[in-house]
Design an enzyme around this catalytic site. Structure first.
Site, PDB file in Angstrom:
ATOM      1  N   GLY A  43      25.001 -19.681 -16.462  1.00  0.00           N
ATOM      2  CA  GLY A  43      24.142 -19.947 -15.452  1.00  0.00           C
ATOM      3  C   GLY A  43      23.053 -18.907 -15.269  1.00  0.00           C
ATOM      4  O   GLY A  43      21.874 -18.992 -15.200  1.00  0.00           O
ATOM      5  N   PHE A  44      23.577 -17.648 -15.455  1.00  0.00           N
ATOM      6  CA  PHE A  44      22.785 -16.674 -14.923  1.00  0.00           C
ATOM      7  C   PHE A  44      23.193 -15.312 -15.813  1.00  0.00           C
ATOM      8  O   PHE A  44      24.297 -15.251 -16.285  1.00  0.00           O
ATOM      9  CB  PHE A  44      22.762 -16.072 -13.712  1.00  0.00           C
ATOM     10  CG  PHE A  44      22.449 -17.128 -12.751  1.00  0.00           C
ATOM     11  CD1 PHE A  44      21.067 -17.373 -12.252  1.00  0.00           C
ATOM     12  CD2 PHE A  44      23.438 -17.896 -12.303  1.00  0.00           C
ATOM     13  CE1 PHE A  44      20.601 -18.460 -11.400  1.00  0.00           C
ATOM     14  CE2 PHE A  44      22.951 -19.080 -11.337  1.00  0.00           C
ATOM     15  CZ  PHE A  44      21.641 -19.074 -10.883  1.00  0.00           C
TER      16      PHE A  44
ATOM     17  N   ASP B 297      19.283 -19.676 -24.556  1.00  0.00           N
ATOM     18  CA  ASP B 297      20.292 -20.136 -23.332  1.00  0.00           C
ATOM     19  C   ASP B 297      19.220 -21.336 -22.794  1.00  0.00           C
ATOM     20  O   ASP B 297      18.248 -21.054 -22.004  1.00  0.00           O
ATOM     21  CB  ASP B 297      20.590 -19.332 -22.333  1.00  0.00           C
ATOM     22  CG  ASP B 297      21.650 -18.511 -22.794  1.00  0.00           C
ATOM     23  OD1 ASP B 297      22.622 -18.743 -23.325  1.00  0.00           O
ATOM     24  OD2 ASP B 297      21.551 -17.007 -22.781  1.00  0.00           O
TER      25      ASP B 297
ATOM     26  N   HIS C 222      22.427 -22.220 -27.157  1.00  0.00           N
ATOM     27  CA  HIS C 222      23.552 -22.520 -26.243  1.00  0.00           C
ATOM     28  C   HIS C 222      23.083 -23.485 -25.162  1.00  0.00           C
ATOM     29  O   HIS C 222      22.415 -23.215 -24.465  1.00  0.00           O
ATOM     30  CB  HIS C 222      23.989 -21.204 -25.632  1.00  0.00           C
ATOM     31  CG  HIS C 222      25.159 -21.286 -24.706  1.00  0.00           C
ATOM     32  ND1 HIS C 222      25.273 -20.262 -23.665  1.00  0.00           N
ATOM     33  CD2 HIS C 222      25.975 -22.231 -24.262  1.00  0.00           C
ATOM     34  CE1 HIS C 222      26.510 -20.655 -22.974  1.00  0.00           C
ATOM     35  NE2 HIS C 222      26.632 -21.749 -23.338  1.00  0.00           N
TER      36      HIS C 222
ATOM     37  N   MET D 104      23.338 -25.306 -21.911  1.00  0.00           N
ATOM     38  CA  MET D 104      24.244 -25.578 -20.828  1.00  0.00           C
ATOM     39  C   MET D 104      23.344 -26.736 -19.987  1.00  0.00           C
ATOM     40  O   MET D 104      22.799 -26.611 -18.991  1.00  0.00           O
ATOM     41  CB  MET D 104      24.181 -24.438 -20.161  1.00  0.00           C
ATOM     42  CG  MET D 104      24.956 -23.203 -20.656  1.00  0.00           C
ATOM     43  SD  MET D 104      24.565 -21.461 -20.099  1.00  0.00           S
ATOM     44  CE  MET D 104      23.382 -21.279 -21.175  1.00  0.00           C
TER      45      MET D 104
ATOM     46  N   MET E 256      33.121 -18.584 -23.083  1.00  0.00           N
ATOM     47  CA  MET E 256      32.241 -17.949 -22.092  1.00  0.00           C
ATOM     48  C   MET E 256      33.020 -17.035 -21.044  1.00  0.00           C
ATOM     49  O   MET E 256      34.314 -17.221 -20.604  1.00  0.00           O
ATOM     50  CB  MET E 256      31.965 -19.103 -21.013  1.00  0.00           C
ATOM     51  CG  MET E 256      30.699 -19.999 -21.499  1.00  0.00           C
ATOM     52  SD  MET E 256      29.048 -19.243 -21.899  1.00  0.00           S
ATOM     53  CE  MET E 256      28.523 -18.247 -20.237  1.00  0.00           C
TER      54      MET E 256
ATOM     55  N   MET F 297      19.109 -24.335 -20.097  1.00  0.00           N
ATOM     56  CA  MET F 297      19.764 -24.894 -18.946  1.00  0.00           C
ATOM     57  C   MET F 297      18.868 -26.017 -18.183  1.00  0.00           C
ATOM     58  O   MET F 297      17.808 -25.741 -18.353  1.00  0.00           O
ATOM     59  CB  MET F 297      19.904 -23.403 -17.857  1.00  0.00           C
ATOM     60  CG  MET F 297      20.572 -22.417 -18.662  1.00  0.00           C
ATOM     61  SD  MET F 297      20.848 -21.243 -17.314  1.00  0.00           S
ATOM     62  CE  MET F 297      21.487 -19.641 -18.366  1.00  0.00           C
TER      63      MET F 297
ATOM     64  N   HIS G 179      20.204 -15.772 -29.535  1.00  0.00           N
ATOM     65  CA  HIS G 179      20.668 -16.628 -28.693  1.00  0.00           C
ATOM     66  C   HIS G 179      19.693 -17.064 -27.631  1.00  0.00           C
ATOM     67  O   HIS G 179      19.112 -16.320 -26.735  1.00  0.00           O
ATOM     68  CB  HIS G 179      22.001 -15.773 -27.764  1.00  0.00           C
ATOM     69  CG  HIS G 179      22.949 -16.803 -27.184  1.00  0.00           C
ATOM     70  ND1 HIS G 179      24.045 -17.260 -27.754  1.00  0.00           N
ATOM     71  CD2 HIS G 179      23.000 -17.071 -25.949  1.00  0.00           C
ATOM     72  CE1 HIS G 179      24.510 -17.993 -26.852  1.00  0.00           C
ATOM     73  NE2 HIS G 179      24.021 -17.975 -25.560  1.00  0.00           N
TER      74      HIS G 179
ATOM     75  N   ASP H 290      30.432 -14.834 -24.651  1.00  0.00           N
ATOM     76  CA  ASP H 290      29.185 -14.865 -24.027  1.00  0.00           C
ATOM     77  C   ASP H 290      29.050 -14.342 -22.789  1.00  0.00           C
ATOM     78  O   ASP H 290      29.915 -15.197 -21.913  1.00  0.00           O
ATOM     79  CB  ASP H 290      28.453 -16.119 -24.323  1.00  0.00           C
ATOM     80  CG  ASP H 290      26.925 -16.257 -23.735  1.00  0.00           C
ATOM     81  OD1 ASP H 290      26.541 -15.320 -23.228  1.00  0.00           O
ATOM     82  OD2 ASP H 290      26.476 -17.410 -23.691  1.00  0.00           O
TER      83      ASP H 290
ATOM     84  N   SER I 171      20.727 -12.396 -26.239  1.00  0.00           N
ATOM     85  CA  SER I 171      20.219 -13.413 -25.682  1.00  0.00           C
ATOM     86  C   SER I 171      19.012 -13.088 -25.040  1.00  0.00           C
ATOM     87  O   SER I 171      18.671 -12.391 -24.324  1.00  0.00           O
ATOM     88  CB  SER I 171      21.122 -13.462 -24.477  1.00  0.00           C
ATOM     89  OG  SER I 171      20.720 -14.565 -23.536  1.00  0.00           O
TER      90      SER I 171
ATOM     91  N   GLY J  39      28.433 -10.793 -20.086  1.00  0.00           N
ATOM     92  CA  GLY J  39      28.807  -9.579 -19.614  1.00  0.00           C
ATOM     93  C   GLY J  39      29.200  -8.514 -20.686  1.00  0.00           C
ATOM     94  O   GLY J  39      29.956  -7.550 -20.483  1.00  0.00           O
TER      95      GLY J  39
ATOM     96  N   GLY K 185      23.593 -11.018 -16.632  1.00  0.00           N
ATOM     97  CA  GLY K 185      23.700  -9.958 -15.837  1.00  0.00           C
ATOM     98  C   GLY K 185      24.913 -10.114 -14.969  1.00  0.00           C
ATOM     99  O   GLY K 185      25.153  -9.207 -14.001  1.00  0.00           O
TER     100      GLY K 185
HETATM  101  C1  DX5 Z   1      24.928 -17.030 -19.296  1.00  0.00           C
HETATM  102  C2  DX5 Z   1      24.345 -17.245 -20.624  1.00  0.00           C
HETATM  103  C3  DX5 Z   1      24.423 -15.932 -21.391  1.00  0.00           C
HETATM  104  C4  DX5 Z   1      23.611 -14.794 -20.869  1.00  0.00           C
HETATM  105  C5  DX5 Z   1      24.232 -13.521 -21.053  1.00  0.00           C
HETATM  106  O1  DX5 Z   1      24.867 -18.310 -18.776  1.00  0.00           O
HETATM  107  O2  DX5 Z   1      24.973 -17.999 -21.479  1.00  0.00           O
HETATM  108  O3  DX5 Z   1      24.057 -16.055 -22.773  1.00  0.00           O
HETATM  109  O4  DX5 Z   1      22.393 -14.695 -21.168  1.00  0.00           O
HETATM  110  O5  DX5 Z   1      23.688 -12.442 -20.272  1.00  0.00           O
HETATM  111  P1  DX5 Z   1      24.545 -10.931 -20.068  1.00  0.00           P
HETATM  112  O6  DX5 Z   1      24.972 -10.485 -21.631  1.00  0.00           O
HETATM  113  O7  DX5 Z   1      23.471 -10.440 -19.313  1.00  0.00           O
HETATM  114  O8  DX5 Z   1      25.705 -11.427 -19.306  1.00  0.00           O
HETATM  115 ZN    ZN Z   2      24.735 -18.448 -23.603  1.00  0.00          ZN
END
Ligand code: DX5
Ligand code: ZN
Length: 231
Positions: A146-147, A39, A70, A72, A141, A41, A37, A179, A5, A181, A149
């Protein structure tokens, strides 16, 4: 499949960051990322704002890695087909946001992309099983969207197992993505539950060598079930 990502990449150097995961090693002999990937948002569906269609169009020209978008965002019915038209391989929308998910999947496929459906950690899978017949990928998910890490939520693996059972018994044809962690400590349990495609942001772009990090994740998956991944 491993899908780094770019949420955790340097947004000022996206072309180079894509190139860093395109090849598994310096010789280009090993693997590399299967999908990249992206993201998207909108600060409405999730409390964060990232990138949109113009960046995806530029990335499409800058890398050969298939793009996994993806979304969101609210009102994906209106915005998602543009990502398919821009050449994304897979365009994933959230079931919590889509107004007419059957029509939306049809539009994504008509524009040449795979159609993906995502569910947040607290969204059950059962009410949507029939809907999934219209989709190519299911993105489970494993953090609140949203974030990057955040910590992996293991309870979502029950949904992965349920989807896997429906696929293995021939009731669904789907690729299962996870997706959030995903890292060296969590990827094996996801693989054992039956995930096909692993999204990883911080575990790849937070590493000194993102290309090596992709291969290390792939090796962990192979170790869990060498037979399934041998071909
Ligand atoms: C979160 C994203 C993920 C994110 C994953 O909303 O959809 O794709 O980038 O990041 P890590 O792998 O750090 O959890
Ligand atoms: Zn994602």
């Amino acid at each position: 499949m491993i899908a780094p990502s770019i949420l955790s990449a340097d947004f000022a150097r996206l072309g180079e960051e894509a190139a860093a995961v395109a090849r598994g090693d310096a010789d280009g002999a090993a693997g590399g990322a299967d999908w990249l990937h992206v993201d998207v948002m909108d600060a409405h569906f999730v409390p964060n704002l990232t990138i949109g269609l113009p960046v995806v169009q530029s990335l499409r020209a800058a890398t050969d890695i298939p793009l996994d978008c993806h979304l969101m965002i609210e009102d994906p019915d209106r915005w998602a087909p543009g990502y398919a038209e821009a050449g994304a391989r897979n365009v994933t929308v959230h079931v919590e946001a889509a107004h007419d998910p059957v029509m939306l999947a049809r539009n994504l496929r008509a524009a040449g992309a795979l159609a993906g459906l995502s569910i947040k950690p607290n969204t059950p899978l059962d009410p949507y099983v029939e809907l999934l017949a219209h989709y190519d990928t299911l993105l489970v998910m494993s953090v609140e969207p949203g974030f990057g890490g955040q910590s992996f939520i293991p309870e979502v693996l029950d949904k992965v197992r349920a989807a896997r059972r429906s696929i293995d018994t021939g009731h669904l044809r789907l690729l299962v993505e996870i997706d959030g962690g995903i890292n060296a400590d969590t990827i094996e349990q996801a693989a054992e539950a039956g995930v096909d495609c692993f999204v990883a942001g911080s575990a790849v772009y937070g590493a000194d060598d993102p290309g090596r990090a992709v291969e290390a994740l792939r090796d962990s998956v192979r170790r869990t079930n060498p037979h399934r991944w041998s071909s």
